[in-house]
Motif scaffolding. Structure first.
Motif, PDB file in Angstrom:
ATOM      1  N   GLY A 169       0.801  -1.216   0.000  1.00 23.62           N
ATOM      2  CA  GLY A 169       0.000   0.000   0.000  1.00 23.62           C
ATOM      3  C   GLY A 169       0.834   1.265   0.000  1.00 23.62           C
ATOM      4  N   ASP A 170       0.134   2.394  -0.006  1.00 23.39           N
ATOM      5  CA  ASP A 170       0.787   3.697  -0.044  1.00 23.39           C
ATOM      6  C   ASP A 170       1.338   4.056   1.334  1.00 23.39           C
ATOM      7  OD1 ASP A 170       1.247   6.394  -1.388  1.00 23.39           O
ATOM      8  OD2 ASP A 170      -0.034   6.972   0.298  1.00 23.39           O
ATOM      9  N   PHE A 171       2.559   4.648   1.350  1.00 21.01           N
ATOM     10  CA  PHE A 171       3.225   4.969   2.614  1.00 21.01           C
ATOM     11  C   PHE A 171       2.446   6.038   3.386  1.00 21.01           C
ATOM     12  CE2 PHE A 171       7.243   6.658   4.827  1.00 21.01           C
ATOM     13  CZ  PHE A 171       7.149   5.716   5.833  1.00 21.01           C
ATOM     14  N   ARG A 212       6.735  10.500  -0.055  1.00 25.28           N
ATOM     15  CA  ARG A 212       6.761  11.311  -1.274  1.00 25.28           C
ATOM     16  C   ARG A 212       6.000  12.614  -1.054  1.00 25.28           C
ATOM     17  NH1 ARG A 212       7.694   7.724  -5.674  1.00 25.28           N
ATOM     18  NH2 ARG A 212       9.439   6.427  -4.981  1.00 25.28           N
ATOM     19  N   CYS A 213       6.578  13.721  -1.550  1.00 21.87           N
ATOM     20  CA  CYS A 213       5.887  15.005  -1.452  1.00 21.87           C
ATOM     21  C   CYS A 213       4.626  14.980  -2.308  1.00 21.87           C
ATOM     22  CB  CYS A 213       6.799  16.144  -1.906  1.00 21.87           C
ATOM     23  SG  CYS A 213       8.397  16.226  -1.062  1.00 21.87           S
ATOM     24  N   TYR A 214       4.745  14.440  -3.496  1.00 23.40           N
ATOM     25  CA  TYR A 214       3.628  14.379  -4.443  1.00 23.40           C
ATOM     26  C   TYR A 214       3.583  12.977  -5.041  1.00 23.40           C
ATOM     27  CZ  TYR A 214       4.515  19.389  -4.041  1.00 23.40           C
ATOM     28  OH  TYR A 214       4.747  20.645  -3.546  1.00 23.40           O
ATOM     29  N   LEU A 268      -8.179   8.450   5.357  1.00 21.95           N
ATOM     30  CA  LEU A 268      -7.593   8.268   4.028  1.00 21.95           C
ATOM     31  C   LEU A 268      -6.639   9.425   3.747  1.00 21.95           C
ATOM     32  CD1 LEU A 268     -10.810   7.269   2.034  1.00 21.95           C
ATOM     33  CD2 LEU A 268      -9.106   5.755   3.071  1.00 21.95           C
ATOM     34  N   PRO A 269      -5.575   9.179   3.003  1.00 23.13           N
ATOM     35  CA  PRO A 269      -4.573  10.241   2.800  1.00 23.13           C
ATOM     36  C   PRO A 269      -5.095  11.348   1.875  1.00 23.13           C
ATOM     37  CG  PRO A 269      -4.034   8.340   1.453  1.00 23.13           C
ATOM     38  CD  PRO A 269      -5.199   7.928   2.301  1.00 23.13           C
TER      39      PRO A 269
END
Length: 525
Positions: free
Chosen positions: A86-88, A143-145, A109-110
């Motif tokens: 999954g996403d960090f 990650r910034c973006y 959720l991010p």
């Protein structure tokens, strides 16, 4: 003289001691003013995959503040995480699911790509419009973006190049190669106009192969786009693209926007399957689709190893060749696949000598001769040119060219063409007889054979070749006529027995002799 007096034995020792003491004093003063201690060891990586950050510290040895920073960073764990991880940023949000916010539990959720503060942990409560900053800083390595390698370190967004180095400005080319020159892919752009009917409800717009990047399609008109996919393993899928949104199709992210009069499809890539974009008939009017994407050059030339030596002893040669290689299936394919890409340049064969040790002879000795004398290289050999297909006006002639090899005894045999590819192959077709064909040339007309009334006049017509010489070979069907009637406006006062009057010598005889002509040496067909 005073200047030549010898120094006492103790003078040099005192001078060296003074220099050593002065050096230590100066070094200690420099240490107090601005020297740093050595950098410490690197810390553990903030992540185990997906790109994290590690830091190292140093101590200021000066009594005052030192110039510079006491901490430095580097990237680490620059390997892709497994898909199930999954996403960090999403992991950091979900860590707050078991913590009450204003007395209530939420599933967080991010919120990504915040232009104001990309390195704060902003999360949105699932199913609501509630957005909360749950932490002022995300973990190092986040990650910034979403579409960038830049990462947050200590709450600040740091530039990361495609080489995964902090502060690096190196970027990927359009083919996805870090610091590449764009030679591994080709730009494909085009336009499609629908040609649908009552019996033909759909049609293929374009096939976008596996690995393509930066795909963009714009449909204008009443019709609709839909996708068909096929993975390298042969699995097929479909997606009707019925509403605006971002979808995951065969592990490729698809961004689709639907408007009343147009549809826009974007895929960043690289595609993980072959995508076939189709158009579905939905209205009486025609639609147009404009598309652009970067297609990987999946077939490339690959230089082979050296072939076996042409001789087991006494000196031989061996060559390399080039084979067309499919980068997806990792197998050799027909050369025509590599010729499809004009960017591909087939490497020239390389040649080297081999097995130079002398061959054993019956008397135990054999003279070693120069390589090119006792074992000539293979060469191209051609047959004579065939007769020209046309005697004039441009024709072609051909010949056979083959690769031959000559042994020590002078026997010549045909061998495989790759052995001669170290030199260019001779042409097998060439133009011939490109000069103009003979043509008729008419001279001026003679005076009329009468002085009044109706008579005849004559002219000389010659067949002239490209050099201006009188020759044969002109077609009789196209020959201009050599006589015609003529009328003198002066009235005749005496009646004529016969009109028109045939020409007498010398005109008739001269025209007849020139028309018959002398025999020519080159008679064109």
């Amino acid at each position: 003289m005073e200047c030549c007096r010898r120094a006492t034995p103790g003078t040099p020792l005192l001078f060296l001691a003074f220099l050593l003491l002065s050096s230590r004093t100066a070094r200690s003063e420099e240490d107090r003013d601005g020297l740093w201690d050595a950098w410490g060891p690197w810390s553990e990586c903030s992540r185990t995959c997906g790109g994290g950050a590690s830091y190292s510290l140093r101590r200021c040895l000066s009594s005052k503040s030192c110039e510079g920073r006491n901490i430095r960073y580097r990237t680490c764990s620059n390997v892709d995480c497994p898909p199930e991880s999954g996403d960090f940023r999403a992991q950091q949000c979900s860590a707050h699911n078991d913590v009450k916010h204003h007395g209530q539990f939420y599933e967080w959720l991010p919120v990504s790509n915040d232009p104001d503060n990309p390195c704060s942990l902003k999360c949105q409560a699932k199913g609501t419009a509630l957005v909360v900053e749950l932490a002022p800083k995300v973990l190092d390595g986040t990650r910034c973006y979403t579409e960038s390698l830049d990462m947050c370190i200590s709450g600040l967004c740091q530039i990361v190049g495609c080489d995964h180095q902090l502060g690096s400005t190196v970027k990927e080319d359009n083919c996805g190669v870090c610091n590449g020159d764009g030679s591994t892919c080709r730009l494909v752009r085009g336009q499609y106009k629908s040609q649908l009917s009552a019996t033909k409800l759909d049609d293929t717009v374009v096939a976008i192969p596996y690995g393509s990047r930066h795909i963009r399609l714009v449909l204008k008109g009443p019709d609709h786009l839909y996708l068909e996919t096929k993975t390298l393993q042969g699995a097929k899928g479909e997606n009707s693209l019925s509403s605006t949104g971002t979808f995951l199709v065969d592990n490729s992210s698809v961004d689709f926007q639907k408007f009343p009069d147009k549809e826009i499809l974007r895929m960043a890539g690289p595609l993980t399957a072959d995508f076939i974009v189709k158009i579905c008939n939905s209205g009486p009017a025609d639609s147009t689709v404009q598309f652009i994407f970067y297609q990987p050059i999946i077939h490339r030339w690959r230089e082979t190893d050296f072939f076996p030596c042409s001789a087991t002893c006494g000196g031989g040669y061996q060559l390399t060749s080039a084979e067309c290689y499919d980068l997806r299936s990792n197998r050799v394919v027909a050369d025509q696949y590599c010729h499809y890409y004009p960017e591909n340049i087939k490497p020239k064969p390389k040649l080297q000598e081999c097995n130079l040790d002398p061959c054993p002879a019956s008397d135990g000795f054999k003279q070693i001769m120069p390589y090119d004398l006792y074992h000539p290289l293979p060469r191209w050999e051609a047959t004579p040119w065939t007769a020209c297909s046309s005697s004039c006006g441009g024709g072609i002639q051909s010949r056979a060219v083959s690769c031959v090899e000559e042994d020590i005894q002078g026997h010549v045999t045909s061998v495989e063409e790759w052995k001669c590819m170290y030199t260019p192959k001779m042409p097998i077709v060439q133009p011939c007889n490109i000069f103009d064909c003979p043509k008729w040339l008419a001279q001026e007309w003679s005076p009329c054979t009468v002085t009044c009334g109706q008579g005849l006049r004559y002219r000389v017509v010659l067949c002239i070749d490209h050099r201006g010489m009188h020759t044969g070979g002109c077609s009789p069907k196209t020959k201009p006529h050599i006589k015609e009637e003529c009328i003198i406006p002066t009235p005749c006062y005496k009646p004529k027995e016969k009109l028109p009057v045939e020409a007498k010598l010398p005109w008739y005889k001269q025209a007849q002799e020139l028309e018959e002509g002398a025999a020519v040496s080159e008679e064109p067909s």
